[in-house]
Motif scaffolding. Structure first.
Motif, PDB file in Angstrom:
ATOM      1  N   GLN A 134      18.348  75.467  83.728  1.00  0.00           N
ATOM      2  CA  GLN A 134      18.119  75.702  82.300  1.00  0.00           C
ATOM      3  C   GLN A 134      17.008  76.715  82.038  1.00  0.00           C
ATOM      4  O   GLN A 134      16.914  77.265  80.945  1.00  0.00           O
ATOM      5  CB  GLN A 134      17.789  74.384  81.606  1.00  0.00           C
ATOM      6  CG  GLN A 134      18.891  73.346  81.684  1.00  0.00           C
ATOM      7  CD  GLN A 134      20.218  73.883  81.184  1.00  0.00           C
ATOM      8  OE1 GLN A 134      20.325  74.369  80.063  1.00  0.00           O
ATOM      9  NE2 GLN A 134      21.243  73.807  82.022  1.00  0.00           N
ATOM     10  N   GLN A 150      12.543  68.382  77.690  1.00  0.00           N
ATOM     11  CA  GLN A 150      13.513  69.253  78.345  1.00  0.00           C
ATOM     12  C   GLN A 150      14.157  68.549  79.534  1.00  0.00           C
ATOM     13  O   GLN A 150      15.384  68.576  79.708  1.00  0.00           O
ATOM     14  CB  GLN A 150      12.832  70.549  78.806  1.00  0.00           C
ATOM     15  CG  GLN A 150      13.750  71.515  79.544  1.00  0.00           C
ATOM     16  CD  GLN A 150      14.874  72.060  78.686  1.00  0.00           C
ATOM     17  OE1 GLN A 150      14.691  72.250  77.494  1.00  0.00           O
ATOM     18  NE2 GLN A 150      16.017  72.315  79.289  1.00  0.00           N
ATOM     19  N   GLU A 157      18.255  67.339  79.933  1.00  0.00           N
ATOM     20  CA  GLU A 157      19.073  67.674  81.094  1.00  0.00           C
ATOM     21  C   GLU A 157      19.626  66.407  81.751  1.00  0.00           C
ATOM     22  O   GLU A 157      20.799  66.353  82.148  1.00  0.00           O
ATOM     23  CB  GLU A 157      18.241  68.478  82.093  1.00  0.00           C
ATOM     24  CG  GLU A 157      17.829  69.856  81.571  1.00  0.00           C
ATOM     25  CD  GLU A 157      16.889  70.588  82.525  1.00  0.00           C
ATOM     26  OE1 GLU A 157      16.954  70.314  83.744  1.00  0.00           O
ATOM     27  OE2 GLU A 157      16.087  71.420  82.061  1.00  0.00           O
ATOM     28  N   GLU A 201      23.603  65.170  82.044  1.00  0.00           N
ATOM     29  CA  GLU A 201      24.104  64.823  83.375  1.00  0.00           C
ATOM     30  C   GLU A 201      24.724  63.423  83.379  1.00  0.00           C
ATOM     31  O   GLU A 201      25.847  63.223  83.865  1.00  0.00           O
ATOM     32  CB  GLU A 201      22.948  64.878  84.382  1.00  0.00           C
ATOM     33  CG  GLU A 201      23.369  64.708  85.831  1.00  0.00           C
ATOM     34  CD  GLU A 201      23.895  65.982  86.448  1.00  0.00           C
ATOM     35  OE1 GLU A 201      24.667  65.880  87.427  1.00  0.00           O
ATOM     36  OE2 GLU A 201      23.537  67.078  85.977  1.00  0.00           O
ATOM     37  N   TYR A 232      19.538  73.043  75.924  1.00  0.00           N
ATOM     38  CA  TYR A 232      20.499  72.982  77.021  1.00  0.00           C
ATOM     39  C   TYR A 232      21.528  74.075  76.809  1.00  0.00           C
ATOM     40  O   TYR A 232      22.261  74.072  75.822  1.00  0.00           O
ATOM     41  CB  TYR A 232      21.186  71.610  77.081  1.00  0.00           C
ATOM     42  CG  TYR A 232      22.027  71.423  78.323  1.00  0.00           C
ATOM     43  CD1 TYR A 232      21.466  70.912  79.490  1.00  0.00           C
ATOM     44  CD2 TYR A 232      23.366  71.794  78.343  1.00  0.00           C
ATOM     45  CE1 TYR A 232      22.227  70.753  80.649  1.00  0.00           C
ATOM     46  CE2 TYR A 232      24.130  71.644  79.488  1.00  0.00           C
ATOM     47  CZ  TYR A 232      23.556  71.123  80.638  1.00  0.00           C
ATOM     48  OH  TYR A 232      24.303  70.991  81.791  1.00  0.00           O
TER      49      TYR A 232
END
Length: 761
Positions: free
Chosen positions: A279, A318, A322, A326, A362
């Motif tokens: 990212q 952040q 992520e 996921e 993202y």
């Protein structure tokens, strides 16, 4: 002829003779020669005074440093994206492509094109911008010895140094210097870095076709980069590529037969710069673009380095975003068993509504796999996440229905699927999700269930021009959009970052919020860059914004987002407002929502991962928009599914101790539930509180809406198509309804349907 007339003739002759004596061809020629000699003399003096300066092999190229909001290092770029190679390492036919593209007379001239230089000087003096007409020697001098200023003085110095350099260095040395110091885009300086950036090979392995593209690229690196070029840019670079090869044939450097076999060498997708894997690449790219735009500089100037940029990205948030993508999406996809799962692209942006700071972003599966950031792309429909904008416009403009009833959260509309919109300038009869008929329902219920027919009519009631104006105020890019009823379905393009800004403005009580990725930016030796204000003016009234927020709590508590959001870990006790969205053909699915301290927009986009033939036999090109249907092994992918689950997981771990909403409103699910459907009034104004007996519970429940909320037979619509002023049928006096017209609201309180569908678009 009389005497007087003769005298006048003599005077005319004398005068004419005087003019001829004053402007004889000898005098004119002498004057011209004098000017030329004077110019030559001045140039001779300049030639003696100006020496070839010491060049800077690295042109003072520095790194650009990016930091997180807390000051820790995010990435460092630009340090090693250049490698000098000798001309012997570049194939001869590739060398010739640069000469053919830029300066066919290079091997014959003395370093200067006097015609081109004269034209460039005239352009500069007349303010026509870039000079043009430079030889390869002149361009090398400009790159290596001088600067990029567009002035007469610099042009004259370039001229002198080029003449002297042509005497001091061989053509091979000059050509090598030129191809090694030029900027090719993608942060690549020199032919070696360019060969790697565009074709993943060393310069020694380039073929003539690839060389012609790189040579063509030098004219406009940003515009001609195939990965980001628009249709016009692609057309222009292909034309220049062909022009280069044709010039090689003309000069005898390329066999005509070989020329005919050349096909345009489409470059590979850009790869992330060093230190920008995952990212980080998307964050760096967004910050880079923001600084270039605000500073008013070129890509070339920025990539020379020296910038220290601190972004607003919160490192913990952040990382959590992520992890949520996921866990709630990528882990559920099986790209080996289901090729369709390769088509799924996710994008998200999280914004602080009080400061406008983009705290998490993202962009996709990493720039090495997907160059374009899904957080900023605007080529997919936001679908029903646009419906709150329609309501905001209605409330801010104090709009009325076709029956002259003021629009509020309790106003009743006909929710019949495919009901033609009344009052518009064109026929429009949108279908509800699953073609469901809702009958007479309140605006609150219509938002909860995302009823297309209601908001299509509301858009016309408000006026689509006013709706688009409100969208622009809230932060959407509405330039060149036509104010058509179909826009009520969210048929325009929008990005997660853009929608996060729209909802942040609602969360901020109507004061405009423009998401900002950059916190500070400083170029070495300069004052900090003056950044735009993230928080703007009051663009819609606080009452309108807060009323929309109140209504959107119903979507989470009793509507399409309840199953995924309301009872998620960390959110059960939080005030939450939000909206789901699923586009036509299921090509995108969204959830955008907020608490009092954080706004997040999540979008899923169907993008073909490879060329193939569709089920209908039609060819599908890579990167084309395709349906999400079936992704993850289910049926329709809707906003209440994967997007809402990602949102809930991220927000549950990120919002902390979010305060309750501070709302200046007395309408909407958060403060005033809608009256029961058998209320004798077609709409309830904010001052008309529903009686306790007409107030359904707002506590979370897994039970479907009660019968009192679901009329068994819809009241007749008014002639205008707006809310009816007639009372619902009285079971004691009216005949039994036709079973075929029975309408019941769907169960919106539970989890997703088995086929992953929802009653919304």
């Amino acid at each position: 002829m009389g005497r007087a007339e003769a005298r006048r003739a003599q005077r005319r002759a004398a005068k004419s003779g005087g003019i001829r004596r004053l402007f004889t061809w000898r005098k004119l020629l002498g004057t011209a020669l004098g000017v030329i000699l004077l110019g030559m003399g001045a140039f001779a003096v300049l030639y003696m005074m100006v020496d070839v300066p010491e060049g800077n092999p690295k042109m003072e190229l520095q790194a650009n440093v990016y930091k997180y909001a807390d000051g820790s290092l995010l990435a460092r770029t630009g340090e090693v994206n250049r490698e000098i190679v000798s001309l012997a390492e570049v194939p001869k036919e590739v060398q010739d492509t640069f000469v053919a593209a830029e300066n066919k007379s290079f091997y014959k001239d003395h370093g200067v094109d006097f015609k081109g230089t004269a034209r460039g000087l005239l352009n500069t003096l007349s303010g026509k911008g870039k000079q043009g007409g430079s030889t390869i020697t002149q361009q090398y001098v400009k790159n290596y010895y001088l600067d990029q200023q567009q002035t007469v003085t610099r042009k004259l110095k370039e001229l002198v140094i080029s003449l002297k350099l042509d005497q001091k260095k061989s053509k091979k040395e000059i050509l090598a210097g030129y191809i090694n110091t030029s900027y090719y885009g993608r942060g690549a300086w020199g032919i070696q870095a360019a060969a790697q950036a565009y074709y993943g090979v060393d310069a020694k392995d380039l073929n003539v076709s690839q060389g012609a593209y790189l040579a063509a690229l030098l004219q406009a690196p940003s515009q001609y980069d195939w990965a980001v070029a628009g249709p016009n840019g692609k057309r222009l670079v292909k034309a220049r590529w062909a022009y280069t090869l044709d010039n090689m044939v003309e000069e005898g450097w390329l066999d005509p037969g070989k020329r005919q076999k050349q096909t345009f060498p489409v470059p590979r997708e850009p790869k992330p710069l060093n230190g920008t894997a995952g990212q980080k690449g998307y964050i760096v790219q967004a910050a880079r673009e923001a600084v270039i735009k605000q500073a008013g500089i070129t890509d070339d100037q920025f990539d020379r380095g020296g910038w220290t940029i601190t972004v607003n990205i919160d490192k913990k948030k952040q990382k959590q975003l992520e992890k949520s993508v996921e866990a709630k999406l990528l882990d559920k996809l099986d790209t080996k068993k289901r090729k369709l799962d390769k088509d799924i692209q996710a994008g998200a942006a999280s914004v602080d509504p009080k400061t406008g700071a983009v705290v998490a972003l993202y962009g996709g599966r990493g720039q090495s796999e997907h160059w374009i950031s899904n957080a900023g792309r605007r080529d997919y429909q936001p679908a029903s996440t646009f419906k709150p904008v329609i309501l905001a416009s209605a409330l801010d403009n104090e709009s009325k229905t076709q029956d002259d009833e003021k629009i509020t959260a309790n106003t009743r509309y006909d929710g019949t699927s495919k009901r033609p919109v009344v009052g518009g300038d064109r026929y429009f009869a949108p279908e509800n999700e699953d073609d469901h008929n809702y009958g007479q329902i309140t605006v609150q219920t219509a938002m909860n269930a995302s009823v297309n027919s209601v908001f299509a009519q509301m858009g016309v009631d408000v006026g689509m021009d006013k709706v688009l104006a409100t969208a622009g105020k809230l932060g959407m890019n509405v330039k060149d959009l036509e104010a058509a009823p179909a826009m009520t379905l969210g048929s325009m393009g929008a990005s997660p970052l853009e929608m996060a800004g729209v909802y942040a403005t609602l969360d901020n009580h109507g004061k405009q919020v423009t998401p900002q990725i950059v916190k500070t930016a400083v170029h070495q030796g300069d004052a900090p860059l003056d950044l735009p204000d993230a928080i703007g003016d009051q663009v819609i009234s606080r009452q309108a914004a807060d009323s929309v927020t109140s209504v959107l709590t119903g979507v989470v508590d009793d509507g399409t987002a309840r199953g995924s959001v309301r009872n998620a870990e960390g959110l059960s006790d939080k005030d939450i407002a939000g909206k789901t969205g699923t586009s036509d053909d299921n090509k995108s699915a969204w959830f955008t929502g907020y608490t009092s301290n954080l706004v997040t927009s999540v979008g899923l986009f169907g993008e073909a991962a490879f060329d193939r033939t569709g089920d209908d036999g039609k060819e599908i090109k890579k990167n084309a928009q395709v349906t999400l249907q079936g992704a993850g092994g289910g049926g329709r992918v809707n906003g209440g599914g994967f997007p809402a689950e990602i949102w809930a997981d991220y927000m549950g771990h990120s919002v902390g101790k979010a305060r309750e909403f501070d709302l200046d409103t007395d309408m909407g699910a958060a403060v005033s539930p809608p009256p029961a459907s058998n209320s004798p009034s077609p709409s309830t104004s904010p001052s008309e509180k529903p009686s306790p007996s007409d107030t359904p519970s707002t506590s979370p429940s897994s039970e479907p809406p009660s019968a009192s909320e679901s009329p068994q037979s819809s009241p007749p619509a008014s002639p205008s198509g707006g809310p009816t002023s007639e009372q619902p049928p009285n079971p004691s006096t009216d005949p039994d309804p036709d079973p075929s017209s029975t309408v019941e609201l769907p169960d919106l309180s539970g989890d997703r349907r088995p086929d992953n569908s929802s009653d919304e678009r």
